[in-house]
Design a protein around this motif. Structure first.
Motif, short mmCIF file in Angstrom:
data_model
loop_
_atom_site.label_atom_id
_atom_site.label_comp_id
_atom_site.label_asym_id
_atom_site.label_seq_id
_atom_site.Cartn_x
_atom_site.Cartn_y
_atom_site.Cartn_z
N ARG A 49 89.12 20.77 41.76
CA ARG A 49 88.55 20.06 42.91
C ARG A 49 87.69 18.88 42.48
NH1 ARG A 49 88.55 24.40 46.21
NH2 ARG A 49 86.92 25.48 45.06
N HIS A 50 87.84 17.74 43.16
CA HIS A 50 87.07 16.55 42.79
C HIS A 50 85.61 16.65 43.25
CE1 HIS A 50 91.30 14.68 43.32
NE2 HIS A 50 91.18 15.28 42.15
N LYS A 51 85.40 17.22 44.44
CA LYS A 51 84.02 17.39 44.93
C LYS A 51 83.87 18.85 45.36
CE LYS A 51 84.71 13.98 47.85
NZ LYS A 51 84.53 13.05 48.99
N LEU A 59 75.56 13.95 51.86
CA LEU A 59 76.56 13.83 50.78
C LEU A 59 77.81 13.07 51.23
CD1 LEU A 59 76.40 17.46 49.29
CD2 LEU A 59 75.50 15.36 48.25
N PHE A 103 79.98 14.44 53.13
CA PHE A 103 81.04 15.47 53.11
C PHE A 103 81.52 15.74 54.52
CE2 PHE A 103 80.18 18.03 48.91
CZ PHE A 103 80.23 16.85 48.19
N ASP A 125 90.74 17.26 47.07
CA ASP A 125 89.61 16.37 47.39
C ASP A 125 88.29 17.15 47.39
OD1 ASP A 125 91.51 14.55 49.93
OD2 ASP A 125 91.50 14.50 47.72
N GLY A 162 84.74 18.48 48.86
CA GLY A 162 83.74 17.76 49.65
C GLY A 162 83.67 18.23 51.09
N ALA A 182 75.38 19.35 43.97
CA ALA A 182 76.68 18.72 44.26
C ALA A 182 76.89 17.53 43.32
CB ALA A 182 76.72 18.26 45.72
N LYS A 231 80.01 16.92 40.32
CA LYS A 231 80.92 15.77 40.12
C LYS A 231 80.86 15.34 38.65
CE LYS A 231 79.39 13.47 43.77
NZ LYS A 231 79.14 12.47 44.81
#
Ligand SMILES: Nc1ncnc2c1ncn2[C@@H]1O[C@H](COP(=O)(O)OP(=O)(O)O)[C@@H](O)[C@H]1O
Length: 195
Positions: free
Chosen positions: A13-15, A39, A41, A85, A87, A177, A181
């Motif tokens: 997962r990227h975020k 964030l 998100f 993705d 987030g 968070a 990343k």
């Protein structure tokens, strides 16, 4: 040909995906909204998602509300939750219904029963419903459920009784968070969360 949807994991997962859970009235939607805004998100408020997409099951007379149809709910949000993705901030007063792979951090909000009682009373809950939810908080049901459903190191119990605590909780979750990343999807050790 069946469409194969890759299922993201904390490693891909990227975020981060963040679950904010706890007894009703502990402050989940207030905090989740703030985290999502700060964030940038996506915010999935489960109870709102269920109402707006007719994901309820049958009506429960005792609790004077519809029972959630869990399969319908999980189907409805799985595309977003399984995306690489990430987030996404999810707010729900339950946590063992979700696939473990969906979340990189699980926050369990706690609140002293007197405060919780007042909050639920001002929300207009029946005495029966207030008692049920206050008992759930006394027994720490959501914390137990979270610890049984997710790796202990990603479950964090946060007090949510005062505006200052709300501020601190927002700050801690956002710091974590950002660290997620930079670490390329590896979860930092829980002490990084407790800075
Ligand atoms: N940390 C906090 N300090 C003071 N009041 C809070 C805090 N968290 C939530 N509240 C208040 O408690 C009530 C319930 O919050 P809410 O976010 O709706 O809880 P939940 O989504 O867990 O049911 C709201 O009036 C909110 O303003």
């Amino acid at each position: 040909m069946a469409q194969i949807i890759s299922m993201a994991t904390p490693e891909t997962r990227h975020k981060p995906n963040i679950l904010i859970t706890g007894s009703p009235g502990t402050g989940k939607s207030t905090l989740a909204q703030q985290v999502a805004e700060k964030l940038g998100f996506e915010f999935i408020e489960i109870s709102k998602e269920v109402r707006e997409n007719n994901l309820q099951g049958e009506f429960d007379e005792q609790y004077n509300c519809h029972v959630l149809d869990e399969d319908k709910l999980l189907d409805h949000i799985s595309d977003r939750m399984d995306s690489d993705d990430g987030g996404i901030v999810v707010d729900y007063h339950g946590c063992d219904l979700f696939p473990e792979r969906w979340f990189d951090v699980v926050v369990v909000l706690r609140c002293a029963t007197e405060k919780l009682y007042d909050r639920l009373q001002s929300r207009g809950y029946s005495e029966f419903k207030i008692k049920e939810n206050v008992e759930c908080e006394i027994f720490g049901t959501l914390l137990e459920e979270a610890k049984e459903s997710y790796k202990e190191e990603i479950v964090h119990e946060l007090q949510s009784e005062t505006p200052d605590q709300m501020e601190e909780n927002l700050d801690r979750i956002c710091k974590w968070a950002a660290a997620f990343k930079n670490s390329g999807g590896q979860e930092p050790q829980s002490d990084e969360m407790d800075q």
